[in-house]
Design a protein around this motif. Sequence first.
Motif, mmCIF file in Angstrom:
data_model
loop_
_atom_site.group_PDB
_atom_site.id
_atom_site.type_symbol
_atom_site.label_atom_id
_atom_site.label_comp_id
_atom_site.label_asym_id
_atom_site.label_seq_id
_atom_site.Cartn_x
_atom_site.Cartn_y
_atom_site.Cartn_z
ATOM 1 N N SER A 12 -8.402 5.564 -4.704
ATOM 2 C CA SER A 12 -7.970 5.044 -3.413
ATOM 3 C C SER A 12 -8.951 3.972 -2.953
ATOM 4 O O SER A 12 -10.124 3.981 -3.329
ATOM 5 N N ILE A 13 -8.452 3.035 -2.150
ATOM 6 C CA ILE A 13 -9.324 1.975 -1.648
ATOM 7 C C ILE A 13 -9.969 2.373 -0.326
ATOM 8 O O ILE A 13 -10.933 1.759 0.102
ATOM 9 N N LYS A 14 -9.439 3.401 0.306
ATOM 10 C CA LYS A 14 -9.994 3.867 1.577
ATOM 11 C C LYS A 14 -9.664 5.338 1.755
ATOM 12 O O LYS A 14 -8.554 5.776 1.462
ATOM 13 N N TYR B 277 0.802 -1.220 0.000
ATOM 14 C CA TYR B 277 0.000 0.000 0.000
ATOM 15 C C TYR B 277 0.838 1.276 0.000
ATOM 16 O O TYR B 277 1.983 1.278 0.428
ATOM 17 N N TRP C 250 -3.915 3.514 -0.889
ATOM 18 C CA TRP C 250 -3.885 3.078 -2.285
ATOM 19 C C TRP C 250 -3.303 1.671 -2.337
ATOM 20 O O TRP C 250 -2.327 1.372 -1.663
ATOM 21 N N ASP C 251 -3.862 0.806 -3.166
ATOM 22 C CA ASP C 251 -3.417 -0.573 -3.314
ATOM 23 C C ASP C 251 -2.389 -0.653 -4.438
ATOM 24 O O ASP C 251 -2.722 -0.429 -5.600
#
Length: 66
Positions: A43-45, A20, A33-34
Amino acid sequence: MHKYSGHSDDVISIDVNTKYIASVSKDKTLKLWDLRNYQSDQSIKTVVAHEKEMNCVRFSPNNKLI
């Protein structure tokens, strides 16, 4: 090189581990970010947890905390 976008203001700090990227910005958010899905610029979160801008982000040594 891949460009990630999503913050609405300047990025202040980033940290990277094997999976990440974490970033904090003047927009008062932390984004995760993955790296395994580098084709996505989303972004994932996103965490909005502060009233003021954050100035540093770091993964813990065991990578379980940001």
